[in-house]
Design a protein around this motif. Structure first.
Motif, PDB file in Angstrom:
ATOM      1  N   SER A   1       0.852  -1.192   0.000  1.00  0.00           N
ATOM      2  CA  SER A   1       0.000   0.000   0.000  1.00  0.00           C
ATOM      3  C   SER A   1       0.885   1.238   0.000  1.00  0.00           C
ATOM      4  CB  SER A   1      -0.906   0.026   1.229  1.00  0.00           C
ATOM      5  OG  SER A   1      -1.799  -1.061   1.212  1.00  0.00           O
ATOM      6  N   VAL A   2       0.580   2.148  -0.899  1.00  0.00           N
ATOM      7  CA  VAL A   2       1.286   3.426  -0.973  1.00  0.00           C
ATOM      8  C   VAL A   2       0.305   4.527  -0.602  1.00  0.00           C
ATOM      9  CG1 VAL A   2       2.591   5.004  -2.441  1.00  0.00           C
ATOM     10  CG2 VAL A   2       2.779   2.526  -2.799  1.00  0.00           C
ATOM     11  N   LEU A   3       0.631   5.271   0.452  1.00  0.00           N
ATOM     12  CA  LEU A   3      -0.254   6.319   0.970  1.00  0.00           C
ATOM     13  C   LEU A   3      -1.658   5.780   1.224  1.00  0.00           C
ATOM     14  CD1 LEU A   3       0.879   9.307  -1.289  1.00  0.00           C
ATOM     15  CD2 LEU A   3       1.587   8.784   1.040  1.00  0.00           C
ATOM     16  N   GLY A   4      -1.704   4.546   1.708  1.00  0.00           N
ATOM     17  CA  GLY A   4      -2.972   3.947   2.079  1.00  0.00           C
ATOM     18  C   GLY A   4      -3.717   3.271   0.948  1.00  0.00           C
ATOM     19  N   HIS A   5      -3.174   3.339  -0.268  1.00  0.00           N
ATOM     20  CA  HIS A   5      -3.849   2.732  -1.415  1.00  0.00           C
ATOM     21  C   HIS A   5      -3.139   1.439  -1.809  1.00  0.00           C
ATOM     22  CE1 HIS A   5      -6.260   6.352  -1.873  1.00  0.00           C
ATOM     23  NE2 HIS A   5      -5.138   7.070  -1.830  1.00  0.00           N
ATOM     24  N   SER A   6      -3.899   0.351  -1.808  1.00  0.00           N
ATOM     25  CA  SER A   6      -3.321  -0.933  -2.166  1.00  0.00           C
ATOM     26  C   SER A   6      -3.005  -0.995  -3.659  1.00  0.00           C
ATOM     27  CB  SER A   6      -4.311  -2.055  -1.810  1.00  0.00           C
ATOM     28  OG  SER A   6      -3.839  -3.285  -2.316  1.00  0.00           O
ATOM     29  N   THR A   7      -1.910  -1.669  -3.970  1.00  0.00           N
ATOM     30  CA  THR A   7      -1.541  -1.835  -5.378  1.00  0.00           C
ATOM     31  C   THR A   7      -2.104  -3.127  -5.951  1.00  0.00           C
ATOM     32  OG1 THR A   7       0.503  -3.008  -4.827  1.00  0.00           O
ATOM     33  CG2 THR A   7       0.621  -0.592  -4.971  1.00  0.00           C
TER      34      THR A   7
END
Lengths: 39, 222
Positions: free
Chosen positions: B27-33
């Motif tokens: 997760s980058v800045l709370g967003h899952s990839t």
């Protein structure tokens, strides 16, 4: 506690194929916080 | 931290969305990839992640300014704004006097500063550095780690440095030990088990690096 900018949960990474297959990462979890330098 | 073959670079590549994990989530800045396509991942890398490599990876035919500015050009930044921002970050890394120099005209440490400037020029939230001091002498390595520590503190970025060089230890807020693809443990960098790490020409000359001479940015962590 600073907010996490990057999180990894239970990461497994298998590289290669067949007999040459290698498990390079075996369930790695970590969190990277802003304002911190992590080694 | 960890020896060669411990999985450090693979982990950095997975965290940087260059390699897709076989299992698990990033997760980058709370967003899952999870489920993201190659285009989405490329955009994610471009907008939020900055990379620094041991071998700099600069374009040899471009000046320091243009190497840095290129990272903004691909984002569609207006030329005037891109130039101003590139100048700003090159000043930040101490290269205001070398903006028009080509990589071949720069020392290894200076080239790595350009690479760091390129990594931060787009305001990435995360900087991922793979052995950034590996090709540098002690003084240059010290300077590069000081810059990376300052970037983490002053700009509230998350900075992850993959290295097996113990001289980087005094700069860390956290130290994660890896071996054989596993995390063995984690410890706060400021504690460092009370060890004093030598780093830099002065330490080499004296044979000792007093704790009071530790990098200010590392020693002032709360």
């Amino acid at each position: 506690m600073t907010r996490p900018v990057l999180e990894a949960v239970d990461i497994v990474k298998v590289l290669g194929k067949g007999a040459g297959q290698v498990q390079a990462l075996k369930g790695v979890s970590l969190s990277l916080a802003s304002g911190q330098l992590t080694l | 931290m960890g020896p060669s073959g411990s999985g450090k670079t693979t982990l950095l590549s997975v965290l940087g969305c260059v390699l897709t994990p076989t299992q698990g989530t990033i997760s980058v800045l709370g967003h899952s990839t999870a489920g993201a396509g190659s285009g989405d991942l490329a955009k994610l890398r471009r907008d939020h992640l900055g990379f620094v490599f041991q071998s700099y990876h600069l374009f040899p035919t471009l000046t320091a300014m243009d190497n840095v500015r290129l990272a903004l050009d691909v984002r569609g930044e207006r030329p005037k704004r891109a130039i101003a921002r590139a100048q700003e970050v090159l000043c930040t890394v101490g290269l205001s006097h070398k903006m028009n120099a080509f990589p071949r005209e720069l020392s290894g440490g200076e080239q790595q500063r350009v690479a760091i400037a390129r990594a931060i020029v787009g305001d990435a939230s995360v900087i991922l550095a793979d052995e950034p001091t590996g090709a540098l002498d002690s003084k240059s390595g010290h300077d590069i780690m000081t810059i990376l520590a300052r970037i983490a503190k002053d700009s509230a970025r998350g900075v992850l440095v993959v290295t097996h060089d113990p001289r980087a230890l005094p700069f860390a807020d956290r130290i994660i030990d890896m071996e054989d693809g596993c995390i063995l443990g984690e410890k706060p960098g400021i504690e460092n088990n009370g060890r004093v790490i030598q780093f830099g020409a002065e330490a080499e000359a004296t044979g000792k690096r007093p704790s009071a001479e530790r990098p200010v940015l590392a020693s002032t962590r709360q």
